[in-house]
Design a protein around this motif. Structure first.
Motif, short mmCIF file in Angstrom:
data_model
loop_
_atom_site.label_atom_id
_atom_site.label_comp_id
_atom_site.label_asym_id
_atom_site.label_seq_id
_atom_site.Cartn_x
_atom_site.Cartn_y
_atom_site.Cartn_z
N UNK A 42 0.86 -1.18 0.00
CA UNK A 42 0.00 0.00 0.00
C UNK A 42 0.90 1.24 0.00
N UNK A 43 0.33 2.34 -0.49
CA UNK A 43 1.09 3.59 -0.45
C UNK A 43 0.91 4.29 0.90
N UNK A 44 0.00 3.74 1.73
CA UNK A 44 -0.26 4.36 3.04
C UNK A 44 0.82 4.02 4.05
N UNK A 45 0.83 4.80 5.14
CA UNK A 45 1.72 4.52 6.26
C UNK A 45 1.02 3.51 7.18
N UNK A 46 1.78 2.69 7.90
CA UNK A 46 1.16 1.70 8.78
C UNK A 46 0.12 2.30 9.74
N UNK A 47 0.41 3.47 10.29
CA UNK A 47 -0.51 4.03 11.30
C UNK A 47 -1.84 4.45 10.68
N UNK A 48 -1.86 4.65 9.36
CA UNK A 48 -3.10 5.07 8.70
C UNK A 48 -4.03 3.90 8.39
N UNK A 49 -3.59 2.70 8.69
CA UNK A 49 -4.38 1.52 8.32
C UNK A 49 -5.33 1.05 9.43
N UNK A 50 -5.16 1.62 10.64
CA UNK A 50 -6.04 1.28 11.77
C UNK A 50 -6.06 -0.20 12.10
N UNK A 51 -4.90 -0.86 11.99
CA UNK A 51 -4.85 -2.28 12.36
C UNK A 51 -4.50 -2.40 13.84
N UNK B 53 -3.00 -2.83 17.40
CA UNK B 53 -1.66 -2.46 17.86
C UNK B 53 -0.79 -3.67 18.22
N UNK B 54 -1.44 -4.82 18.45
CA UNK B 54 -0.67 -6.01 18.84
C UNK B 54 0.13 -6.62 17.69
N UNK B 55 -0.09 -6.12 16.47
CA UNK B 55 0.66 -6.63 15.32
C UNK B 55 1.75 -5.66 14.91
N UNK B 56 2.84 -6.21 14.34
CA UNK B 56 3.87 -5.36 13.75
C UNK B 56 3.46 -5.14 12.29
N UNK B 57 3.09 -3.92 11.98
CA UNK B 57 2.56 -3.62 10.65
C UNK B 57 3.64 -2.91 9.81
N UNK B 58 3.89 -3.45 8.62
CA UNK B 58 4.83 -2.82 7.70
C UNK B 58 4.13 -2.56 6.38
N UNK B 59 4.43 -1.44 5.75
CA UNK B 59 3.84 -1.19 4.43
C UNK B 59 4.96 -0.95 3.41
N UNK B 60 4.69 -1.42 2.19
CA UNK B 60 5.61 -1.23 1.07
C UNK B 60 4.76 -0.81 -0.11
N UNK B 61 5.17 0.23 -0.80
CA UNK B 61 4.41 0.61 -2.01
C UNK B 61 4.94 -0.25 -3.16
N UNK B 62 4.61 -1.55 -3.09
CA UNK B 62 5.19 -2.52 -4.02
C UNK B 62 4.74 -2.25 -5.45
#
Lengths: 100, 156, 386
Positions: free
Chosen positions: B97-106, B108-117
């Motif tokens: 995704x082009x979004x930042x992890x904090x913008x995804x509202x997932x 908090x117990x998960x480690x969220x990473x985003x890549x604009x693949x």
């Protein structure tokens, strides 16, 4: 396993009948020739050569391949079905009762 | 044992992603197993693929219900399916995704990473081959398989 | 040779390639299709020389194999589910004519309702067709079993067709490391095909598939049954010969025991569920429950003596069936109970469980429940684990 035991097992299976082969194979070809179906016949085809036009219909239609190229029925195998008489265009074959 | 679940849409390469990870794991001299969530696959429908990696021979043959790692190939899946379903507490989720992890509202117990693949793929390959950048991200983030082994799979 | 991560379907195809059948009949059906697709690739790439016959149905596929094998060449086909059901009448012809055909079955549920996923109903429904049935739990075992299958089938005391059953999708579509044997090694285990069954040869004419009257039919059937029983020894021999050459084997070829040395309780099953069961048994051992497993690899001929011996003195057995003899119980459960009624095994409880039908995932929880229900006396003849 010793060979002796195996032979014994097979014998048990085929009931000592030499005709019982693995996979039900008939090893000697031409076995249908031994079965002379002519004994089934109640009516015999009798052809009148003077009327015969040698068209070959009887030879062609015989389901038992029992009519020769000279249009003579082989009475060892002719079952007397009467198809030759039925199909003959000049009706030169008549079916005669075997029993007197 | 590391269990990975890959979310994608039919035709995007979720199954291939699993296969590349498994082949790379073998290059790492580990045991591996990968399989799709077998369905009546259609292009565009959400599909799942699973990977298991372990030093020991893998005998478990059920589907993966509690993955350690989730990879999401398509940003639109976040709204379509529960991508974190079963993910272990403290587990890692890598999302295209082009979004930042904090913008995804997932959670908090998960480690969220985003890549604009998609952007990376369009820039380099000129085609949306999104799994390649995500595989690099998987190596970099989790060390589940080494980057060197991941590169070796290209030689196939 | 190094291991490769490949699909189980490809592992089967690789094994077939190494056995080099001359004729392969193909008809697509999920989840088997990948097997023959891989084989078609091999043949078109010139990896091995074979005639691929794309037939119009599975009935024709089996007919093609029968016809080809009847000319004295090695054959192969693969199918699943409705395809196997459509082959039904030809399966009996293949075994009755004693043709050593090898077929892979990617086990799949039978319609209706239509379902493409795994259970064992398709091959279990053909258990009386006179085919040897071997079930596998991993890609490596699938690969190894195909090679063994030809050796078993073509043994002069057997001459029966063999079905190698691998779980559809649950195994057929799984990619995992497989060691592909070298051609030279396979050749030394399975020599070039030299038919010892009757085959068509213009120089030595025979008749195949004649009529058999009531005075002979039963004798043919008894011979077939005797050959099937004799295959028990051959399967064991082939397995141990395979182990000697390839350093891999599967129990005694009939059954495989897991942690049975001191077991009080055992699980009996077939296929991939046995793989997952190993994990469950390890966990139960940690809880102090002495569990083990008797994996049935050879389902026909049924290894009743081996099972009875392995089960002797057990407090209880849980049999998991991935099939149902509708209106009665699981087929493996019936066979196991009958095998253990020999007055020698002295087994306590024998419970039967039906699970994993139509692709229902068999989790460790299912297997644990089956074992615990049996151990704690809650098992019956046919508990359905959903």
């Amino acid at each position: 396993m010793p060979r002796k035991k195996k032979t014994k097992k097979v014998r048990k299976g085929n009931g000592n009948n030499p005709e019982i082969t693995v996979g039900a194979i008939i090893t000697k070809p031409g076995s249908s020739m031994a079965n002379k179906t002519g004994s089934w016949r109640e009516f015999r085809p009798v052809r009148d050569p003077s009327k015969c036009i040698k068209c070959g219909f009887c030879w062609m239609f015989c389901p038992d391949n029992a009519i020769s190229e000279e249009f003579v029925a082989d009475l060892d195998y002719c079952k007397g079905c009467g198809i030759c008489a039925q199909e003959c265009p000049v009706k030169c074959i008549v079916m005669k009762k075997e029993e007197k | 044992m590391i269990e990975i679940k890959i979310w994608g849409r039919g035709g995007q390469g979720a199954v291939t992603t699993g296969q590349i990870i498994a082949i790379a794991a073998l290059h790492d001299r580990k045991n591996c197993q990968t399989f799709p969530n077998f369905g009546v696959e259609r292009r565009g429908a959400p599909v799942e693929a699973f990977v298991r990696i372990d030093k020991e021979p893998i005998r478990l043959r059920s589907q993966i219900y509690a993955p350690d790692i989730v990879i999401v190939l398509d940003p639109t899946l976040i709204n379509a399916v529960d991508v974190t379903k079963g993910l272990k507490d403290g587990g890692t989720i890598i999302i295209n995704t082009s979004k930042k992890p904090k913008d995804l509202n997932l959670d908090k117990k998960f480690k969220v990473y985003t890549v604009d693949a998609t952007a990376v793929a369009m820039e380099i390959f000129k085609r949306p081959i999104v799994n390649t950048p995500l595989l690099g991200a998987l190596s970099a983030i989790t060390k589940a398989v080494s980057l060197k082994s991941m590169q070796l799979t290209r030689a196939r | 040779m190094a291991k490769q991560v490949i699909e189980a379907s490809q592992a089967v195809a690789e094994a077939v390639k190494l056995c080099s059948p001359s004729v392969i009949a193909t008809y697509p059906i999920t989840p088997q299709t990948h097997i023959v697709e891989h084989i078609a690739d091999f043949v078109s790439n010139g990896d091995f020389d074979a005639e691929i016959i794309d037939t119009e149905s599975e009935h024709s596929s089996m007919s093609a194999c029968i016809g080809a094998q009847g000319t004295g060449v090695r054959t192969f086909t693969a199918t699943a589910s409705q395809g196997l059901a459509l082959m039904h009448e030809m399966l009996f012809v293949a075994s009755g004519m004693r043709l050593p055909i090898v077929m892979a079955v990617a086990n799949r549920a039978l319609s209706a309702p239509i379902n493409i996923w795994n259970d064992h109903q398709d091959s279990i429904s053909e258990r009386d067709s006179g085919w040897i049935q071997l079930y596998v739990e991993s890609s490596q075992e699938a690969f190894d079993t195909i090679i063994q299958a030809y050796k078993i089938a073509e043994n002069k005391n057997v001459l029966l067709p063999v079905m190698v059953c691998l779980d559809g999708f649950t195994l057929s579509h799984v990619w995992e490391p497989v060691e592909i044997a070298k051609q030279s090694k396979v050749n030394s285990f399975l020599p070039k095909y030299n038919p010892i069954h009757a085959f068509l040869d213009p120089k030595k004419p025979i008749t195949q598939g004649p009529v058999s009257y009531p005075d002979t039919y039963m004798h043919f059937k008894k011979m077939q049954h005797d050959a099937m029983k004799e295959s028990i020894d051959i399967i064991k021999k082939v397995n141990s010969e395979f182990r000697g050459k390839f350093k891999r084997g599967y129990g005694d070829g009939l059954i495989e025991l897991y942690r049975m040395n001191d077991a009080d309780y055992a699980l009996i099953g077939m296929g991939t569920l046995c793989s997952t069961a190993r994990v469950v048994i390890d966990n139960l051992r940690k809880e102090g429950i002495k569990a083990g497993m008797i994996k049935v690899k050879t389902y026909r001929p049924f290894p009743s003596e081996a099972i009875s011996k392995a089960a002797k003195g057990l407090k209880g057995i849980a049999v998991i069936d991935r099939d149902i003899s509708t209106g009665y119980e699981g087929a493996l459960y019936s066979d196991t109970r009958s095998a253990l009624c020999d007055g020698k095994s002295e087994v306590g409880t024998i419970s039967g469980f039906i699970t994993g039908l139509g692709g229902r995932d068999i989790t460790p929880q299912h297997i644990e429940k089956a074992l615990k229900d049996m151990i704690f006396g809650k098992g019956t003849k046919e508990d359905w684990l959903f």
